[in-house]
Design a protein around this motif. Structure first.
Motif, mmCIF file in Angstrom:
data_model
loop_
_atom_site.group_PDB
_atom_site.id
_atom_site.type_symbol
_atom_site.label_atom_id
_atom_site.label_comp_id
_atom_site.label_asym_id
_atom_site.label_seq_id
_atom_site.Cartn_x
_atom_site.Cartn_y
_atom_site.Cartn_z
ATOM 1 N N ASN A 194 -65.807 -17.512 -36.170
ATOM 2 C CA ASN A 194 -65.227 -17.449 -37.513
ATOM 3 C C ASN A 194 -64.776 -18.841 -37.950
ATOM 4 O O ASN A 194 -64.446 -19.685 -37.123
ATOM 5 C CB ASN A 194 -64.042 -16.481 -37.546
ATOM 6 C CG ASN A 194 -63.676 -16.044 -38.950
ATOM 7 O OD1 ASN A 194 -64.493 -16.138 -39.870
ATOM 8 N ND2 ASN A 194 -62.453 -15.570 -39.129
ATOM 9 N N ARG A 195 -64.780 -19.059 -39.265
ATOM 10 C CA ARG A 195 -64.341 -20.312 -39.892
ATOM 11 C C ARG A 195 -65.131 -21.499 -39.378
ATOM 12 O O ARG A 195 -64.568 -22.522 -38.975
ATOM 13 C CB ARG A 195 -62.837 -20.490 -39.703
ATOM 14 C CG ARG A 195 -62.023 -19.349 -40.307
ATOM 15 C CD ARG A 195 -60.529 -19.586 -40.178
ATOM 16 N NE ARG A 195 -59.802 -18.438 -40.725
ATOM 17 C CZ ARG A 195 -58.857 -17.760 -40.073
ATOM 18 N NH1 ARG A 195 -58.539 -18.101 -38.844
ATOM 19 N NH2 ARG A 195 -58.255 -16.741 -40.644
ATOM 20 N N VAL A 196 -66.438 -21.341 -39.373
ATOM 21 C CA VAL A 196 -67.343 -22.404 -38.911
ATOM 22 C C VAL A 196 -67.525 -23.427 -40.028
ATOM 23 O O VAL A 196 -67.665 -23.068 -41.205
ATOM 24 C CB VAL A 196 -68.693 -21.794 -38.486
ATOM 25 C CG1 VAL A 196 -69.688 -22.872 -38.112
ATOM 26 C CG2 VAL A 196 -68.470 -20.836 -37.325
ATOM 27 N N GLY A 197 -67.549 -24.705 -39.658
ATOM 28 C CA GLY A 197 -67.548 -25.768 -40.653
ATOM 29 C C GLY A 197 -68.888 -26.079 -41.295
ATOM 30 O O GLY A 197 -68.935 -26.517 -42.442
ATOM 31 N N SER A 198 -69.988 -25.847 -40.582
ATOM 32 C CA SER A 198 -71.306 -26.231 -41.097
ATOM 33 C C SER A 198 -72.378 -25.570 -40.240
ATOM 34 O O SER A 198 -72.087 -25.084 -39.133
ATOM 35 C CB SER A 198 -71.472 -27.751 -41.046
ATOM 36 O OG SER A 198 -71.497 -28.194 -39.692
ATOM 37 N N PRO A 199 -73.635 -25.562 -40.701
ATOM 38 C CA PRO A 199 -74.718 -25.047 -39.853
ATOM 39 C C PRO A 199 -74.824 -25.795 -38.527
ATOM 40 O O PRO A 199 -75.116 -25.191 -37.486
ATOM 41 C CB PRO A 199 -75.962 -25.247 -40.720
ATOM 42 C CG PRO A 199 -75.448 -25.195 -42.125
ATOM 43 C CD PRO A 199 -74.112 -25.862 -42.072
ATOM 44 N N GLY A 200 -74.583 -27.102 -38.572
ATOM 45 C CA GLY A 200 -74.622 -27.875 -37.331
ATOM 46 C C GLY A 200 -73.540 -27.443 -36.364
ATOM 47 O O GLY A 200 -73.762 -27.380 -35.143
ATOM 48 N N HIS A 201 -72.362 -27.161 -36.901
ATOM 49 C CA HIS A 201 -71.267 -26.662 -36.076
ATOM 50 C C HIS A 201 -71.658 -25.330 -35.431
ATOM 51 O O HIS A 201 -71.448 -25.101 -34.237
ATOM 52 C CB HIS A 201 -70.012 -26.491 -36.947
ATOM 53 C CG HIS A 201 -68.786 -26.091 -36.191
ATOM 54 N ND1 HIS A 201 -67.683 -25.549 -36.808
ATOM 55 C CD2 HIS A 201 -68.472 -26.140 -34.863
ATOM 56 C CE1 HIS A 201 -66.755 -25.290 -35.897
ATOM 57 N NE2 HIS A 201 -67.210 -25.642 -34.713
ATOM 58 N N GLY A 202 -72.254 -24.447 -36.233
ATOM 59 C CA GLY A 202 -72.696 -23.162 -35.699
ATOM 60 C C GLY A 202 -73.724 -23.318 -34.594
ATOM 61 O O GLY A 202 -73.728 -22.553 -33.617
ATOM 62 N N LYS A 203 -74.617 -24.308 -34.733
ATOM 63 C CA LYS A 203 -75.641 -24.554 -33.706
ATOM 64 C C LYS A 203 -74.991 -24.988 -32.391
ATOM 65 O O LYS A 203 -75.380 -24.539 -31.296
ATOM 66 C CB LYS A 203 -76.611 -25.630 -34.186
ATOM 67 C CG LYS A 203 -77.808 -25.869 -33.273
ATOM 68 C CD LYS A 203 -78.783 -26.817 -33.953
ATOM 69 C CE LYS A 203 -80.040 -27.022 -33.076
ATOM 70 N NZ LYS A 203 -79.749 -27.722 -31.826
ATOM 71 N N LEU A 204 -73.967 -25.847 -32.480
ATOM 72 C CA LEU A 204 -73.247 -26.271 -31.277
ATOM 73 C C LEU A 204 -72.600 -25.064 -30.579
ATOM 74 O O LEU A 204 -72.630 -24.952 -29.348
ATOM 75 C CB LEU A 204 -72.163 -27.281 -31.628
ATOM 76 C CG LEU A 204 -72.580 -28.729 -31.872
ATOM 77 C CD1 LEU A 204 -71.383 -29.549 -32.334
ATOM 78 C CD2 LEU A 204 -73.174 -29.332 -30.602
ATOM 79 N N LEU A 205 -72.024 -24.177 -31.368
ATOM 80 C CA LEU A 205 -71.372 -22.997 -30.801
ATOM 81 C C LEU A 205 -72.389 -22.110 -30.096
ATOM 82 O O LEU A 205 -72.135 -21.613 -28.989
ATOM 83 C CB LEU A 205 -70.658 -22.212 -31.895
ATOM 84 C CG LEU A 205 -69.575 -22.966 -32.686
ATOM 85 C CD1 LEU A 205 -69.023 -22.080 -33.798
ATOM 86 C CD2 LEU A 205 -68.457 -23.444 -31.783
ATOM 87 N N ALA A 206 -73.540 -21.911 -30.728
ATOM 88 C CA ALA A 206 -74.576 -21.068 -30.127
ATOM 89 C C ALA A 206 -75.073 -21.659 -28.816
ATOM 90 O O ALA A 206 -75.324 -20.935 -27.844
ATOM 91 C CB ALA A 206 -75.736 -20.893 -31.108
#
Length: 437
Positions: free
Chosen positions: A149-161
């Motif tokens: 939740n509250r992800v900053g950007s698509p790149g941030h989401g990729k790091l999380l994945a």
């Protein structure tokens, strides 16, 4: 035996404030908009979140708590829902393992997986470590995936994945978005009817989740339970008037249904807007926000006189928390203004500006053990001595129970199905044989 299958998950988090309430509501609306029947439940003693979840799902919402509502009732309500619903979502409380019984305990009892919502703000690879810690903390709890939740950007989401440990998937990464924000006040979320445009916001939030990849259904589970034994008609022919408006709204749906199952005729009324009581044998003044509406309550003299007359006639009244605050002589609101209340009990309720009590409690009598909780931001100054006290399971000290004639008043909120005979005695003015501490 009741039995059904449904896609089910308990939505939780590492702690409070991570957005699980709005994520649960948005998921409910997402699946509802996809044509699915969605049932939502709430772990623990909460009045406000279920109001929003009912709007999101379009279905009734009940509380589930292995101690307060009982394990058998938890199983029964879920199995009953599984017979009609495609998707069942249970919103947890606090952190996944917080409290006893915790949200995790309910998930294990029900046999459904937990789906943690983790606030990813300020995290990258550490997100995976948090997910792994939650998944490995108890071997008897199933966690197959998590939500960022509250992800900053698509790149941030990729790091999380990329940080996810083996065996745990990232269901989706929800971006920071205004549709995912919902206002609150000192007792929790605003009441659903106070949120203008809530339906449109939920649709927008569902769209945010769909674009974030959260449309995948949770795992399907089989839920079964024995149906409950029918309750005796202790209240056959008894007319109960229940206060329900902006000032008095903390009402468990199960409490009203229990009164009806015991034979009571229910009539709702508004202490804010009505001038007369409906024809009734007993009154229930539940919790809510009398401190926000004290001037209007005080100014409605016809209603004040009607309730006072009801009391002087020796008819039963149950006043819980906000109801108690309305029954004393004065209420001092958050701005320090003093308002004249009903004056059925001596004393003054004062807003404290902070939480003054929180925890699970119960009232023990020969007629049963009424389980429930306390949660308030005010203090009562009174010369009246309590005739009983609750027992605490966890949290704050035991709450005093006050009595004047057939009026029973306390900060304690009871879950009526836990002690039907005791509740019936309150609403018929019969004695309560309190058990010693």
């Amino acid at each position: 035996m009741l039995q059904g299958e449904a896609h089910a998950a308990l939505i939780s988090a590492p702690g409070s404030g991570q957005g699980k309430s709005m994520v649960t509501a948005a998921l409910a609306r997402l699946h509802r908009n996809a044509g699915r029947t969605v049932r939502v439940f709430k772990h623990g003693p909460d009045y406000l979140d279920p109001m929003v979840q009912e709007v999101a799902s379009g279905q009734p919402v009940y509380q589930l708590h292995p101690w307060m509502t009982g394990e058998d009732e938890c199983r029964w309500r879920l199995a009953q829902a599984a017979q009609e619903a495609d998707v069942i979502l249970v919103e947890g409380s606090m952190g996944l393992f917080d409290g006893s019984p915790s949200s995790a305990d309910l998930a294990i009892l029900a046999g459904i997986p937990a789906l943690p919502v983790i606030d990813a703000w300020g995290m990258a690879q550490t997100f995976g470590a948090v997910a792994q810690g939650l998944a490995n903390y108890r071997s008897d709890l199933a966690i197959h995936e998590v939500i960022a939740n509250r992800v900053g950007s698509p790149g941030h989401g990729k790091l999380l994945a990329e940080s996810m440990p083996e065996g745990i998937a990232l269901l989706g990464a929800i971006p920071r978005h205004d549709a995912m924000k919902i206002p609150d006040r000192h007792l929790g979320l605003l009441q659903a009817h106070e949120l203008s445009g809530l339906d449109a916001q939920l649709d927008a939030a569902a769209k945010v989740l769909e674009e974030a990849g959260l449309g995948r259904l949770p795992k399907k589970v089989t839920l079964s339970a024995e149906p409950p034994t029918p309750v005796p008609e202790y209240l056959r022919g008894v007319r109960i008037a229940i206060a329900r408006d902006d000032a008095f709204a903390f009402i468990y749906r199960a409490n009203v249904e229990l009164l009806q199952a015991m034979g009571a005729a229910i009539h709702f009324f508004s202490p804010l807007n009505d001038s007369v009581l409906p024809g009734c044998d007993a009154l229930w003044l539940p919790g809510g926000y009398p401190e926000l509406h004290a001037a209007m309550l005080s100014a409605n003299q016809p209603m004040c006189e009607a309730i006072t007359t009801h009391h002087h006639q020796g008819k039963p009244i149950l006043a819980e928390c906000g109801g108690l605050m309305s029954c004393v002589e004065h209420l001092v609101d958050g701005d320090g203004k003093r308002h004249t209340m009903l004056g059925l009990l001596p004393g003054t309720a004062k807003m404290a500006g902070k939480l003054t009590a929180l925890g699970l409690q119960s009232l023990h009598a020969q007629q049963g053990e009424l389980r429930g909780h306390t949660y308030h931001h005010s203090l009562l100054e009174t010369s009246l001595q309590p005739f009983a006290r609750t027992r605490k399971l966890a949290g704050s000290e035991a709450e005093p129970i006050y009595r004047d004639g057939a009026l029973i008043a306390s900060y304690f909120h009871g879950y009526f199905p836990s002690a039907p005979k005791l509740v019936a005695n309150i609403f018929t003015g019969q004695p309560l044989q309190i058990l010693a501490q």
